[in-house]
Design a protein around this motif. Structure first.
Motif, PDB file in Angstrom:
ATOM      1  N   PHE A  63      21.328  12.467   6.388  1.00  6.93           N
ATOM      2  CA  PHE A  63      21.875  11.356   7.179  1.00  6.93           C
ATOM      3  C   PHE A  63      22.817  11.992   8.190  1.00  6.93           C
ATOM      4  O   PHE A  63      23.769  12.665   7.810  1.00  6.93           O
ATOM      5  CB  PHE A  63      22.657  10.390   6.285  1.00  6.93           C
ATOM      6  N   LEU A  77      16.022   9.323   3.082  1.00 13.21           N
ATOM      7  CA  LEU A  77      15.529   9.586   1.728  1.00 13.21           C
ATOM      8  C   LEU A  77      14.554  10.764   1.698  1.00 13.21           C
ATOM      9  O   LEU A  77      14.590  11.594   0.793  1.00 13.21           O
ATOM     10  CB  LEU A  77      14.850   8.324   1.182  1.00 13.21           C
ATOM     11  N   LYS A  81      14.719  14.243  -0.572  1.00 12.12           N
ATOM     12  CA  LYS A  81      13.656  14.756  -1.446  1.00 12.12           C
ATOM     13  C   LYS A  81      13.325  16.206  -1.087  1.00 12.12           C
ATOM     14  O   LYS A  81      13.047  17.034  -1.968  1.00 12.12           O
ATOM     15  CB  LYS A  81      12.407  13.875  -1.337  1.00 12.12           C
ATOM     16  N   ARG A 102      26.492   2.267   0.707  1.00 11.07           N
ATOM     17  CA  ARG A 102      25.305   1.822  -0.044  1.00 11.07           C
ATOM     18  C   ARG A 102      24.434   2.995  -0.474  1.00 11.07           C
ATOM     19  O   ARG A 102      23.581   2.865  -1.348  1.00 11.07           O
ATOM     20  CB  ARG A 102      24.448   0.879   0.815  1.00 11.07           C
ATOM     21  N   ASP A 103      24.596   4.149   0.208  1.00 13.35           N
ATOM     22  CA  ASP A 103      23.761   5.319  -0.113  1.00 13.35           C
ATOM     23  C   ASP A 103      24.375   6.227  -1.163  1.00 13.35           C
ATOM     24  O   ASP A 103      23.718   7.141  -1.640  1.00 13.35           O
ATOM     25  CB  ASP A 103      23.532   6.150   1.159  1.00 13.35           C
ATOM     26  N   SER A 105      25.334   6.264  -4.406  1.00 18.42           N
ATOM     27  CA  SER A 105      24.745   6.550  -5.718  1.00 18.42           C
ATOM     28  C   SER A 105      23.402   7.262  -5.561  1.00 18.42           C
ATOM     29  O   SER A 105      23.043   8.117  -6.363  1.00 18.42           O
ATOM     30  CB  SER A 105      24.594   5.266  -6.531  1.00 18.42           C
ATOM     31  N   TRP A 106      22.661   6.912  -4.504  1.00 16.71           N
ATOM     32  CA  TRP A 106      21.345   7.536  -4.295  1.00 16.71           C
ATOM     33  C   TRP A 106      21.488   8.992  -3.881  1.00 16.71           C
ATOM     34  O   TRP A 106      20.780   9.862  -4.378  1.00 16.71           O
ATOM     35  CB  TRP A 106      20.550   6.767  -3.233  1.00 16.71           C
ATOM     36  N   GLU A 109      22.172  11.168  -6.705  1.00 14.60           N
ATOM     37  CA  GLU A 109      21.026  11.476  -7.568  1.00 14.60           C
ATOM     38  C   GLU A 109      20.346  12.774  -7.147  1.00 14.60           C
ATOM     39  O   GLU A 109      19.704  13.438  -7.939  1.00 14.60           O
ATOM     40  CB  GLU A 109      19.993  10.345  -7.536  1.00 14.60           C
ATOM     41  N   PHE A 110      20.441  13.115  -5.845  1.00 15.79           N
ATOM     42  CA  PHE A 110      19.719  14.278  -5.326  1.00 15.79           C
ATOM     43  C   PHE A 110      20.622  15.491  -5.089  1.00 15.79           C
ATOM     44  O   PHE A 110      20.191  16.622  -5.238  1.00 15.79           O
ATOM     45  CB  PHE A 110      19.042  13.920  -3.994  1.00 15.79           C
TER      46      PHE A 110
END
Lengths: 279, 354
Positions: A63, A77, A81, A102-103, A105-106, A109-110
């Motif tokens: 981002f 996203l 990945k 909003r991003d 927690s996502w 994860e990565f």
């Protein structure tokens, strides 16, 4: 600095941030990689090259906070990945920027470290959000911010229960136009006096000039910083952002060859006397 | 509707057509177990005539006939190849499907609704082989399957250990930030509890992991995702938001390959089920035989007997073939020490079956 409860506590104690096995705050941590994730091959190739030269972690933006809304905004996203793929193939922990609450927690994860960029240093809702996630945070200094304002922002993250904050000096705005920003290297010993948090230097954005990155990186070691975050691109001519300030893997390797011996040399020196009383 | 929306819908329909064709081919292959010859001219003519009577103004009759004719020809070509029919429980893309493909790469994998359909189907000759999960590293024994093993006449001829790699899947048009509900089998939801909590996602139980993925692709409910295998992403055209979302990475399920006839060659492992009299030291005496013969046990499990809830049957897996010099006398001695002894068979260890 009366409001700083957590970031200034116990000046003798030094926080060491464990990033998937890499100890930031012990030794000298080098984070390197492209400004933005553009493709899998570009990311994996760059990761492989910087690891071979001795980098401890890799950076890469999925981002991107761009000055213009029409510039490349990052792969989102898909970029995350690709970073996860590069980590599993090359084995370096990942540092990546998060822009939107909003991003958070996502991205967590990565990524291994969540980066708060200079433009978002005082985005308090974003700071609270990363404070609630169990991943280390790299907090860049706002380009117009004082050290106290910067520490207040670290305090936001600490007060939400996340003790793993790494500070990053990335240059501040002055009247000088030759460099992109002015690297405030005195922030390193200053922060040593003010906080227990580790501090690293971004020589890329602070200078914006390839020729200045190497000397400022070596100066960071001498100044006692805990590490560097530096842009390296396997093919800077084709980079989608910050093309003229990314080192090639060759230049990075050349710099690292001088940096590591300097690091061992500095570690052997006795601590510098820093006050009149000590004389 | 703009061109890109129209095209997206066309892509979706093409995909559904192909998935339906896959189901049709599966049924055609199953029909071979009931008929003498592959060709049935009368049936083909009926089928074509019935389709032609359908009044579809955009699909001309000559085209209908031509299309169905080529589907029939392809179906017959497939039937002539006589692939092994391998039954598994769940929809296409279920972990049973993943295990079946690993064990029999050239087989035709046929989905079944229940575990009992897999067992009965193989027993009655409607399928050649069956693949069933026997135990999971996190959840323990799969009771329904273990229960069916006690009563079946089928033999174990292979095993596969499958690493359960749960993926969060969503349709291409879904923004990951909008996802609120996640559909999957309760066991998969439980195995990803930490991930769901960290991202504030609400678990919604569904009958099957692959079934949830299939539903997502067909109905595209708002703000929804599914937890299923990476194979499901491929089969149902879903995007993998994140791979490996299970809380414990060492999540393995062991599947057994079942057939009507025993393996036939020397196996590396053997599975048995036995019941001992309800007296002290009986189980110990049996296990002692294995210890004295130096046979390594790979699984011991117990389950209450359906017919006699106060008594238990024991599942034992060990290294070696039942006809090995070290194993044979142990099993013979066991005959006299147990109320019942069932030999499920000897088979190659992990992976290579049949």
């Amino acid at each position: 600095m009366n409001n700083l409860k957590l970031s200034t506590r116990e000046p003798e104690h030094r926080t060491v941030v464990d990033v998937s096995g890499v100890q930031v705050g012990k030794g000298f941590t080098v984070i390197a990689g492209p400004c933005s994730v553009e493709s899998e091959s570009q990311t994996v190739e760059t990761a492989r090259a910087v690891k071979a030269s001795g980098a401890d972690m890799m950076r890469g933006g999925a981002f991107k906070p761009r000055s213009s809304p029409y510039s490349f905004q990052g792969l989102g996203l898909k970029g995350l990945k690709i970073l996860a793929k590069a980590r599993s193939e090359i084995g370096l922990p990942i540092v990546t920027e998060v822009l939107d609450p909003r991003d958070v927690s996502w991205v967590a994860e990565f990524a291994d470290v969540l980066q708060i960029g200079t433009r978002n240093m005082q985005n308090y809702s974003l700071l609270k959000e990363v404070g609630m996630v169990g991943k280390p945070v790299l907090l860049k200094r706002g380009m117009y911010s004082t050290l106290e304002e910067w520490l207040n922002c670290a305090e936001y993250i600490l007060s939400e229960g996340n003790p793993n904050v790494i500070l990053c000096e990335r240059g501040i705005r002055t009247f000088e136009k030759y460099t992109r920003n002015t690297l405030d290297l005195s922030a390193v010993p200053a922060m040593r006096e003010l906080t227990h948090l580790p501090i690293i230097i971004d020589p890329t954005h602070s200078t914006g000039r390839i020729s200045l990155i190497g000397p400022m990186s070596l100066a960071s070691v001498a100044a006692g910083a805990d590490g560097l975050i530096i842009e390296v691109h396997n093919n800077p001519a084709e980079a989608l952002c910050d093309a003229d300030q990314a080192l090639t893997p060759d230049l990075f390797e050349d710099m690292m060859r001088q940096l590591r011996p300097l690091q061992s040399f500095m570690e052997r020196l006795p601590r510098l006397k820093t006050s009149h009383q000590a004389m | 509707m703009e061109l890109k929306d129209i095209r997206r819908n066309i892509d979706k329909i093409d995909r559904e057509l192909l998935v339906l064709l896959q189901e049709r081919m599966g049924l055609a292959l199953r029909s071979t177990k009931f008929k003498e010859t592959i060709s049935d001219t009368q049936r083909e003519e009926e089928l074509l005539a019935k389709a032609e009577r359908l009044n579809l103004d955009l699909v001309e009759r000559s085209f209908t006939r031509q299309l169905l004719r080529s589907i029939i020809e392809e179906s017959k070509r497939l039937q002539k190849k006589e692939p092994l029919l391998v039954a598994f429980q769940g929809e296409h893309g279920a972990y049973g499907d993943v295990a079946a493909r690993k064990l029999i790469p050239d087989g035709a994998c046929i989905p079944c609704l229940e575990f009992i359909d897999v067992f009965r189907g193989v027993e009655e000759g409607h399928f050649d082989l069956g693949v069933v999960p026997v135990e999971n590293s996190l959840e323990g024994a799969v009771t329904q399957v273990n229960d069916l093993l006690t009563t079946t006449d089928l033999k174990v001829i292979g095993e596969a250990r499958i690493r359960v790699n749960h993926c969060l899947l969503a349709t291409e048009v879904t923004d990951y930030r909008d996802i609120r509900m996640v559909y999957s089998h309760p066991q998969a939801l439980a195995q990803c509890r930490g991930f769901l909590m960290r991202n504030h996602l609400e678990p919604r139980p569904y009958y099957d992991t692959a079934g949830a993925a299939k539903m997502l692709a067909r109905e595209n409910p708002r703000a929804a995702a599914a937890i299923a295998s990476a194979l499901c992403a491929e089969l149902y055209d879903l995007e993998i938001i994140k791979e490996g979302i299970e809380d414990e990475p060492s999540n393995m399920t062991r599947f057994l390959l079942m057939a009507r006839d025993p393996y036939g060659k020397r196996g590396e492992k053997t599975s048995i089920i036995f019941v001992t009299p309800h007296e002290s030291g009986r189980l110990h005496a049996v296990l002692q035989l294995f210890a004295e013969a130096g046979i390594n046990l790979t699984r011991i499990a117990s389950m209450p007997l359906r017919s006699d809830p106060d008594n238990y049957c024991f599942f034992l897996d060990f290294e070696g073939d039942e006809n090995d010099a070290a194993v044979k006398p142990v099993l013979e001695k066991m005959e006299g020490m147990t109320i019942s002894l069932k030999r499920l068979g000897s088979y190659p260890a992990n992976g290579t079956g049949c």
